[in-house]
Motif scaffolding. Structure first.
Motif, PDB file in Angstrom:
ATOM      1  N   VAL A  31       0.843  -1.202   0.000  1.00  0.00           N
ATOM      2  CA  VAL A  31       0.000   0.000   0.000  1.00  0.00           C
ATOM      3  C   VAL A  31       0.876   1.249   0.000  1.00  0.00           C
ATOM      4  O   VAL A  31       0.642   2.199  -0.765  1.00  0.00           O
ATOM      5  N   LYS A  32       1.901   1.238   0.833  1.00  0.00           N
ATOM      6  CA  LYS A  32       2.782   2.399   0.953  1.00  0.00           C
ATOM      7  C   LYS A  32       3.474   2.731  -0.355  1.00  0.00           C
ATOM      8  O   LYS A  32       3.658   3.908  -0.696  1.00  0.00           O
ATOM      9  N   TYR A  33       3.827   1.694  -1.120  1.00  0.00           N
ATOM     10  CA  TYR A  33       4.589   1.918  -2.348  1.00  0.00           C
ATOM     11  C   TYR A  33       3.786   1.640  -3.613  1.00  0.00           C
ATOM     12  O   TYR A  33       4.342   1.400  -4.683  1.00  0.00           O
ATOM     13  N   ASN A  34       2.453   1.681  -3.475  1.00  0.00           N
ATOM     14  CA  ASN A  34       1.541   1.739  -4.616  1.00  0.00           C
ATOM     15  C   ASN A  34       1.639   0.543  -5.558  1.00  0.00           C
ATOM     16  O   ASN A  34       1.633   0.689  -6.782  1.00  0.00           O
ATOM     17  N   ILE A  35       1.727  -0.664  -4.986  1.00  0.00           N
ATOM     18  CA  ILE A  35       1.639  -1.879  -5.788  1.00  0.00           C
ATOM     19  C   ILE A  35       0.179  -2.298  -5.857  1.00  0.00           C
ATOM     20  O   ILE A  35      -0.568  -2.191  -4.887  1.00  0.00           O
ATOM     21  N   ASN A  36      -0.267  -2.805  -7.024  1.00  0.00           N
ATOM     22  CA  ASN A  36      -1.685  -3.089  -7.233  1.00  0.00           C
ATOM     23  C   ASN A  36      -2.202  -4.108  -6.224  1.00  0.00           C
ATOM     24  O   ASN A  36      -1.444  -4.822  -5.573  1.00  0.00           O
ATOM     25  N   GLU A  37      -3.525  -4.186  -6.113  1.00  0.00           N
ATOM     26  CA  GLU A  37      -4.166  -4.932  -5.037  1.00  0.00           C
ATOM     27  C   GLU A  37      -4.007  -6.449  -5.159  1.00  0.00           C
ATOM     28  O   GLU A  37      -4.145  -7.150  -4.172  1.00  0.00           O
ATOM     29  N   ALA A  38      -3.755  -6.977  -6.354  1.00  0.00           N
ATOM     30  CA  ALA A  38      -3.637  -8.424  -6.530  1.00  0.00           C
ATOM     31  C   ALA A  38      -2.331  -8.743  -7.264  1.00  0.00           C
ATOM     32  O   ALA A  38      -2.337  -9.205  -8.395  1.00  0.00           O
ATOM     33  N   PRO A  39      -1.210  -8.494  -6.621  1.00  0.00           N
ATOM     34  CA  PRO A  39       0.070  -8.680  -7.305  1.00  0.00           C
ATOM     35  C   PRO A  39       0.421 -10.156  -7.483  1.00  0.00           C
ATOM     36  O   PRO A  39      -0.056 -11.028  -6.760  1.00  0.00           O
TER      37      PRO A  39
END
Length: 251
Positions: A31-39
């Motif tokens: 969340v902090k580094y803006n990775i998508n919700e279903a990596p």
């Protein structure tokens, strides 16, 4: 390293491990580094797949890799029993030939400490870099030097339960900042009402935080976070587990 019988005892011995803390830590960092919700996550040195399954249940697309055929057999059975479809591969984390690129790669539960030489650690970082997409995150945690020196070396641990017992002796390894674990397990065979003995010898080695940082930078990563013991604060002299969060820089 072949874990042999240890693979089938591992989950019992690790039942109090803070697996939920690893999952929470990774999710907060994504969340902090803006990775998508279903990596798409690669769980390197996945062992018996406990974290692989937990990440899958959190909505991750998971692939697991481990060197031990026995560990992977346990992992596959565990995933299937819990309704999770996770591909598992028997590979060395230093050489991930044939694997695709991932959004997230993790080497959890101090698994990196099982590499014996500096070259193996460097090769692993290079392998991870090659299989991480641009902007993707790489997580790993390692034992601190203090943990190996004062928490393990020349220590004896024991467990005495009805169906399984062990004696675990740790002593200094031949290499700097390394430790060898000599384990003897006694497991009840309920068919005969007798205990079977299994012996294992495990090796772990760690390095100063600055050394890991140097190798990461030389491999092309940006270092985002270095913290300790599941807390957001920097490592202290008595920290036990060091966490690294790094990113493959956008080109």
């Amino acid at each position: 390293m072949s874990y042999q019988q240890f693979a089938y005892l591992y989950d019992e011995l690790m039942r109090d491990a803070p697996y939920g803390e690893w999952v929470k830590f990774v999710k907060e960092m994504l969340v902090k580094y803006n990775i998508n919700e279903a990596p798409h996550l690669l769980d390197l040195a996945c062992g018996t797949g406990e974290l692989s399954v937990r990440f899958a249940k959190e909505g991750f697309q998971v692939t697991g890799v481990d060197l031990s055929e026995d560990m992977l057999a346990v992992a596959q059975a565990k995933a299937e029993s819990q309704g999770e479809r996770i591909p598992f591969f028997q590979q060395n984390m230093r050489d991930l030939e044939g694997q695709e690129q991932f959004d997230v790669i993790g080497i959890f539960c101090d698994s990196l400490n099982y590499l014996e030489t500096e070259e193996e650690v460097i090769d692993t970082f290079s392998s991870v870099f090659q299989h991480l997409r641009s902007g993707g995150l790489f997580f790993f945690d390692v034992h601190s030097i203090d943990k190996l020196s004062h928490g393990f070396m020349n220590q004896t641990f024991a467990l005495n339960e009805e169906k399984i017992s062990y004696i675990w002796n740790s002593f200094p390894g031949e290499l700097p900042d390394s430790v060898e674990h000599e384990l003897s397990f006694f497991v009840l065979d309920e068919r005969t009402d007798k205990y079977d003995r299994y012996d294992e010898l495990h090796f772990q080695r760690t390095y100063p935080v600055q050394q890991y940082s140097t190798w990461l930078l030389e491999s092309g990563f940006d270092i985002l976070e270095i913290c300790a013991d599941f807390a957001p604060s920097p490592p202290q002299s008595n920290s036990e587990r060091i966490f690294f969060v790094v990113r493959k820089t956008e080109k």
